[in-house]
Design an enzyme around this catalytic site. Structure first.
Site, PDB file in Angstrom:
ATOM      1  N   HIS A 151       0.834  -1.212   0.000  1.00 53.05           N
ATOM      2  CA  HIS A 151       0.000   0.000   0.000  1.00 53.05           C
ATOM      3  C   HIS A 151       0.872   1.267   0.000  1.00 53.05           C
ATOM      4  CE1 HIS A 151      -3.641   2.367   1.484  1.00 53.05           C
ATOM      5  NE2 HIS A 151      -2.659   3.159   1.890  1.00 53.05           N
ATOM      6  N   GLU A 152       1.831   1.325   0.914  1.00 53.92           N
ATOM      7  CA  GLU A 152       2.656   2.540   1.026  1.00 53.92           C
ATOM      8  C   GLU A 152       3.535   2.715  -0.213  1.00 53.92           C
ATOM      9  OE1 GLU A 152       1.854   4.693   3.125  1.00 53.92           O
ATOM     10  OE2 GLU A 152       0.666   3.431   4.464  1.00 53.92           O
ATOM     11  N   HIS A 155       1.519   4.371  -2.883  1.00 52.67           N
ATOM     12  CA  HIS A 155       1.494   5.840  -2.732  1.00 52.67           C
ATOM     13  C   HIS A 155       2.763   6.435  -3.346  1.00 52.67           C
ATOM     14  CE1 HIS A 155      -2.094   6.422  -0.424  1.00 52.67           C
ATOM     15  NE2 HIS A 155      -1.660   5.863   0.691  1.00 52.67           N
ATOM     16  N   HIS A 161      -6.032   6.962  -2.544  1.00 58.25           N
ATOM     17  CA  HIS A 161      -6.888   5.916  -1.982  1.00 58.25           C
ATOM     18  C   HIS A 161      -8.096   5.620  -2.870  1.00 58.25           C
ATOM     19  CE1 HIS A 161      -4.948   7.128   1.997  1.00 58.25           C
ATOM     20  NE2 HIS A 161      -4.505   5.922   1.694  1.00 58.25           N
TER      21      HIS A 161
HETATM   22 ZN   LIG Z   1      -2.695   5.129   2.233  1.00 52.65          ZN
END
Ligand SMILES: [Zn+2]
Length: 261
Positions: A151-152, A155, A161
Site C-alpha cells: 500500500h505505502e 502511494h 486511496h
Molecule cells: Zn494510504
C-alpha cells in the site's frame, strides 16, 4: 492533469503521536489496517504533503518515477522476517508490472524506507526531491502483513486511496455517525473522506474495487469495531482492502500508470 484540493490542516511532518496510538490500540487481529491510525496527523491517515503545500497538488503525469524504476535505501532496524516481507512486497510489483525497485547505489533520486515510531506513511508520487521520498513502516505494526508495505509503496508510485475516487459515492456510503466523536466534524470529513473531482483524476477506466490494496477497511476511524464507517452499496463479501497486497485492479492501474509507452 492536476489534483488540487484545499486542505485546512497541514500534513508535513511525521508525528510520534501516531506511533503511540498504533502501539497502544492496534493488534494483529484488528479489523482495521495500521495505516488508518494517522487520521488528523497525516492527510487521509497516511499521506504526507511536501512542506510548501497546504493543499494536495499532484501533477499526474509528472508524478511518475522515471523509467518506472524506484531506487530504495533501507534505514533503521528491520528484522530479517520484516526484510523478507518488504522484499515480497516489492516482488509483487516485479512479477506483475514493469515497475522495478532497485537497491540504491548512486542514483540522484531514491526513496528511504524507515521503521520509526511514527506510524505507516508515504508521500504521493515522484517529487524530484528526496525529502519527499520517504516511506515509513513502523515495526512491527506496519509489517505484520505484506499488504501494508504494498500500500505505502503504491502511494510512492503516485496512487491515492480507492475511496477518494470521483465515483466512490456510487459504491460506498459513509456513516459519519459511526466515526469517533472527535472525528465527526466537517473539517475531518473534508480532509479525510473527500471525493476527488472527476476532471482531475485518472481512473484509467478501471472499475471501483472494494478489495483494492488502496482501499481502507470498513472500520477506518470507527468508534466501535461493530459499526462500520464505510458501507458497500453494491454486493461485496468480506473485508475491504487487501492484507495480501496487489489485486488485479491495482495491477492494471500500475501497468496503465507506468508500463504503456
Ligand atoms: Zn494510504
Amino acid at each position: 492533469m492536476l489534483v488540487q484540493l484545499t486542505v485546512s490542516k497541514r500534513y508535513h511532518k511525521p508525528n510520534k503521536a501516531v506511533g503511540k496510538k498504533l502501539s497502544q490500540e492496534y493488534s494483529k487481529f484488528d479489523r482495521r489496517y495500521p495505516f488508518e491510525f494517522g487520521f488528523n496527523y497525516y492527510y487521509q491517515g497516511d499521506i504526507l504533503l511536501p512542506a510548501q503545500e497546504s493543499r494536495v497538488v499532484i501533477r499526474q503525469e509528472a508524478a511518475r518515477w522515471p523509467e518506472a524504476t524506484v531506487p530504495y535505501k533501507i534505514v533503521g532496524n528491520f528484522s530479517l522476517f520484516e526484510k523478507m516481507t518488504l522484499k515480497s512486497a516489492m516482488d509483487q510489483y516485479h512479477s506483475k508490472t514493469c515497475v522495478r525497485f532497485v537497491e540504491y547505489t548512486n542514483q540522484p533520486y531514491f526513496i528511504t524506507i524507515s521503521n520509526g515510531d511514527t506510524g505507516c506513511y508515504s508521500y504521493v508520487g515522484f517529487h524530484a526531491n528526496n525529502l519527499y521520498h520517504q516511506v515509513n513502516l513502523q515495526t512491527p505494526y506496519c509489517m505484520y502483513r505484506v499488504g501494508t508495505p504494498v500500500h505505502e509503496l503504491l502511494h510512492a508510485l503516485g496512487a491515492f486511496h480507492e475511496f477518494s475516487r470521483p465515483d466512490r459515492d456510487d459504491w460506498i456510503s459513509i456513516n459519519r455517525s459511526a466515526l469517533l466523536p472527535e472525528y465527526q466534524t466537517d473539517q475531518f470529513f473534508e480532509n479525510n473522506f473527500v471525493v476527488l473531482p472527476s476532471d482531475q483524476v485518472l481512473t484509467y477506466n478501471i472499475a471501483y474495487d472494494y478489495g483494492s490494496v488502496m482501499h481502507y477497511s470498513r472500520y477506518a476511524g470507527a468508534a466501535s469495531p461493530n459499526s462500520p464507517v464505510m458501507i458497500n452499496k453494491k454486493p461485496w463479501f468480506g473485508d475491504f482492502g487487501s492484507e495480501t497486497g496487489l489485486k488485479q485492479s491495482d495491477i492494471t492501474m500500475v501497468n496503465a500508470m507506468y508500463c504503456k509507452k
